[in-house]
Scaffold this motif. Structure first.
Motif, PDB file in Angstrom:
ATOM      1  N   GLY A 173       0.786  -1.226   0.000  1.00 55.84           N
ATOM      2  CA  GLY A 173       0.000   0.000   0.000  1.00 55.84           C
ATOM      3  C   GLY A 173       0.818   1.275   0.000  1.00 55.84           C
ATOM      4  N   ALA A 174       0.279   2.305  -0.663  1.00 57.74           N
ATOM      5  CA  ALA A 174       0.875   3.645  -0.630  1.00 57.74           C
ATOM      6  C   ALA A 174      -0.249   4.682  -0.654  1.00 57.74           C
ATOM      7  N   ASN A 175       0.081   5.904  -0.266  1.00 59.94           N
ATOM      8  CA  ASN A 175      -0.872   7.009  -0.231  1.00 59.94           C
ATOM      9  C   ASN A 175      -1.464   7.257  -1.628  1.00 59.94           C
ATOM     10  N   ALA A 176      -2.772   7.048  -1.760  1.00 59.36           N
ATOM     11  CA  ALA A 176      -3.421   7.150  -3.074  1.00 59.36           C
ATOM     12  C   ALA A 176      -3.438   8.578  -3.618  1.00 59.36           C
ATOM     13  N   TYR A 177      -3.204   9.577  -2.759  1.00 61.71           N
ATOM     14  CA  TYR A 177      -3.181  10.974  -3.224  1.00 61.71           C
ATOM     15  C   TYR A 177      -1.815  11.360  -3.798  1.00 61.71           C
ATOM     16  N   LEU A 194      -5.846   7.585   5.461  1.00 63.87           N
ATOM     17  CA  LEU A 194      -5.792   7.976   4.047  1.00 63.87           C
ATOM     18  C   LEU A 194      -6.306   6.822   3.186  1.00 63.87           C
ATOM     19  N   PRO A 195      -6.809   7.107   1.990  1.00 64.40           N
ATOM     20  CA  PRO A 195      -7.074   6.010   1.060  1.00 64.40           C
ATOM     21  C   PRO A 195      -5.737   5.428   0.592  1.00 64.40           C
ATOM     22  N   ILE A 196      -5.638   4.124   0.623  1.00 66.97           N
ATOM     23  CA  ILE A 196      -4.368   3.455   0.320  1.00 66.97           C
ATOM     24  C   ILE A 196      -4.498   2.648  -0.976  1.00 66.97           C
ATOM     25  N   ALA A 197      -3.730   3.036  -1.979  1.00 66.24           N
ATOM     26  CA  ALA A 197      -3.710   2.274  -3.233  1.00 66.24           C
ATOM     27  C   ALA A 197      -2.860   1.040  -3.020  1.00 66.24           C
ATOM     28  N   ALA A 198      -3.400  -0.130  -3.345  1.00 66.15           N
ATOM     29  CA  ALA A 198      -2.633  -1.342  -3.062  1.00 66.15           C
ATOM     30  C   ALA A 198      -2.973  -2.491  -4.007  1.00 66.15           C
ATOM     31  N   PRO A 199      -1.969  -2.990  -4.716  1.00 60.78           N
ATOM     32  CA  PRO A 199      -2.102  -4.279  -5.396  1.00 60.78           C
ATOM     33  C   PRO A 199      -1.593  -5.356  -4.445  1.00 60.78           C
TER      34      PRO A 199
END
Ligand code: AMP
Ligand code: MG
Length: 333
Positions: free
Chosen positions: A36-40, A133-138
């Motif tokens: 995961g990383a900060n989606a912003y 925070l929204p977390i973008a994650a594959p």
């Protein structure tokens, strides 16, 4: 150095520090481990693609805490999606909506839609709440390798490439979330998973399965790619072809190949004293064990021979989709 830490106040503090400075952190979910990383933060999202070696047209899912207001991220949430969210979330269901463009455009690789997931895993919820925070994650594996269902699997793939793996034990679900397109009149399954097409249909009256045709434009770009493959050779057989599977086993074994059969409870009855791994007796067990067995298989074997389960309905659609991809055959979604 990559550290594996249980989910505690201290490790969450460290995870937040890393996320806020634009790094990626691995965390547990009920399906597989996520990276995961900060989606912003576009630079942070790009780092995920770099670390995994992921093609840059394969969009990421944004993970949010259960109390997060998703109307800040997406628009046009249809009535059926609200019913499904009520019934299945938090849980292994990702829903695709029209994006408001609030997160970095790198998350959806330029698409005007955004995939959102609210995981039920306690460790995931704690992590998402703590970072806020929204977390973008594959999935937290090297691209095209088998997805990770334990912290050790993540370490095997990403050792030295990330600073922190939050350890939440073995993932109970075992296969990636169902991806459901919620931008049309009825929901469309883009990727099958533990929330089956049948379950969605029962909840809201209608649900279609999207079939990707090779060479066509993929509605869910991830479909184009071979995923989930173990490092060793694999051969897959239908249940009715089990005699061919056993003949191949005997032939390879006689040559000195390290070979192992992967089968279900029915297949197990056919293999005699040959070496095998049984996926399980129920669809849930098979989903849960699949990736750990493929990873064990690639470590101990040169060739994995799959005698595939006969059942293709419900959750088995998701299991069979992954098994088929692992064997490098053509697949539908
Ligand atoms: P992974 O996180 O590795 O399990 O992959 C995410 C999956 O979600 C891939 O199959 C993507 O194609 C799919 N996905 C993510 N965002 C979208 C989107 N906006 N529209 C359709 N599919 C998506
Ligand atoms: Mg993946």
């Amino acid at each position: 150095m990559t550290e594996i830490l249980p989910v505690t106040e201290d490790s969450l503090k460290e995870a937040k520090r890393l996320i806020l400075r634009g790094d990626a952190v691995a965390f547990p979910t009920e399906t597989v481990y996520g990276l995961g990383a900060n989606a912003y933060d576009t630079a942070a999202v790009n780092k995920i693609f770099e670390i995994k070696g992921r093609p840059n047209d394969n969009p990421l899912i944004v993970h949010v805490h259960k109390d997060f207001d998703i109307s800040t991220l997406v628009a046009d949430v249809p009535g059926y999606a609200k019913i499904l969210a009520e019934k299945f979330l938090p849980g292994p269901l990702t829903m695709v909506y029209r994006s408001k463009g609030a997160v970095s455009s790198a998350v959806s690789c330029g698409l005007d839609t955004l995939a959102i997931r609210i995981p039920s895993h306690e460790g995931a919820q704690k992590f998402l709440k703590y970072v806020g925070l929204p977390i973008a994650a594959p999935s937290a594996n090297v691209s095209k390798h088998v997805s990770p269902t334990s912290a050790e699997h993540v370490l095997f793939d990403l050792n030295g490439k990330i600073d922190l793996i939050l350890d939440g034990g073995e993932c109970s679900g075992g296969i990636e979330s169902t991806v459901l397109d919620c931008t049309g009149d009825i929901p469309v399954v883009l990727r099958s998973g533990l929330v089956s097409r049948e379950m969605v249909e029962e909840a809201v009256g209608a649900c279609r399965e999207y079939a990707y045709r090779e060479g066509g434009v993929a509605r869910s770009p991830g479909m184009k790619y071979k995923h989930y493959a173990p490092a060793c050779r694999t051969e897959m057989f239908e249940p009715a072809q089990y005699e061919q599977a056993l003949a191949l086993y005997d032939f390879e074994k006689a040559k000195g190949t390290k070979v192992c059969i992967i089968c279900d409870g029915e297949g197990k009855k056919l293999v005699g004293d040959r070496k095998y791994m049984c996926l399980g007796a129920t669809p849930g067990e098979m989903a849960s064990n699949l990736y750990a067995e493929l990873r064990e298989g690639e470590k101990t074997s040169d060739l994995l021979i799959v005698i595939s389960p006969a059942d293709r309905s419900g959750v088995m659609a998701g299991v069979m989709n992954r098994l088929t991809k692992a064997c490098g055959k053509r697949y539908e979604n």
